[in-house]
Design a protein around this motif. Sequence first.
Motif: not given
Length: 168
Positions: A110-124
Motif C-alpha cells: 500500500r506504499t505505492v499507488y495504485p496499491h499493488e497486490m502480488t499473488l504467487m500462483v500455480v499457473n497450469n
Amino acid sequence: MGFEMKVKKYLTILMIFVMWPVFSQGDDVCDEEYLSIYNNYLYYIDNLNASGNAGKLFSLWDFDYLSEEYRRYYPKDSDGEFIYNMAKGIFVFPDILFSSKKLLSYVVDRTVYPHEMTLMVVNNKKPSYKYIVVNLNENGKIQGIMISDGARKKPINKCEMVMGDRVM
C-alpha cells in the motif's frame, strides 16, 4: 539456580513474543481485503449467469481510471473500439487467470499507488508466469491485472487456497 530459571523464563517469553506473528499466520492471513476483491472478481466472472453477478463484477473495477488511461494512450479510437477493448480486457483475459486459481502466497504493497497486490500462483497454462499483480485504488477498485514471470515485491504471506470458488 534461581537466576538461571529467571533467564530461561525471560527468554521463553521473549521468543513467544517475537515468534507470535509466525505462529498466528494461519487462516487470518487469507482474510486480506484486496485478496477477497480479486477472489470475487474470479467468482463473478465465472458465474455471470447468476442474477446480479454482472453488476457485482462491474462494481469491482475503476472504470473512470481505465477510461482516462485508455483515452490518454489511444485518443483516436472510436467509442466502439474503446468498449470492445475494455470488454476484451475483462472477459477474455480470465481464461489465463482461471488456469492460475491455486494461490500459494501473496503480498500487498500500500506504499505505492495504485496499491499493488502480488499473488504467487500455480499457473497450469503458462508455468513460468507464476505471479499475478493486481493494481487497486485506495477504494479497493481494480485498476489492472497482469501476469508476470517475476515480481517487484515477493509474496510472503502464506495462503494456500483455490481462488474464485466462492464469494469471500
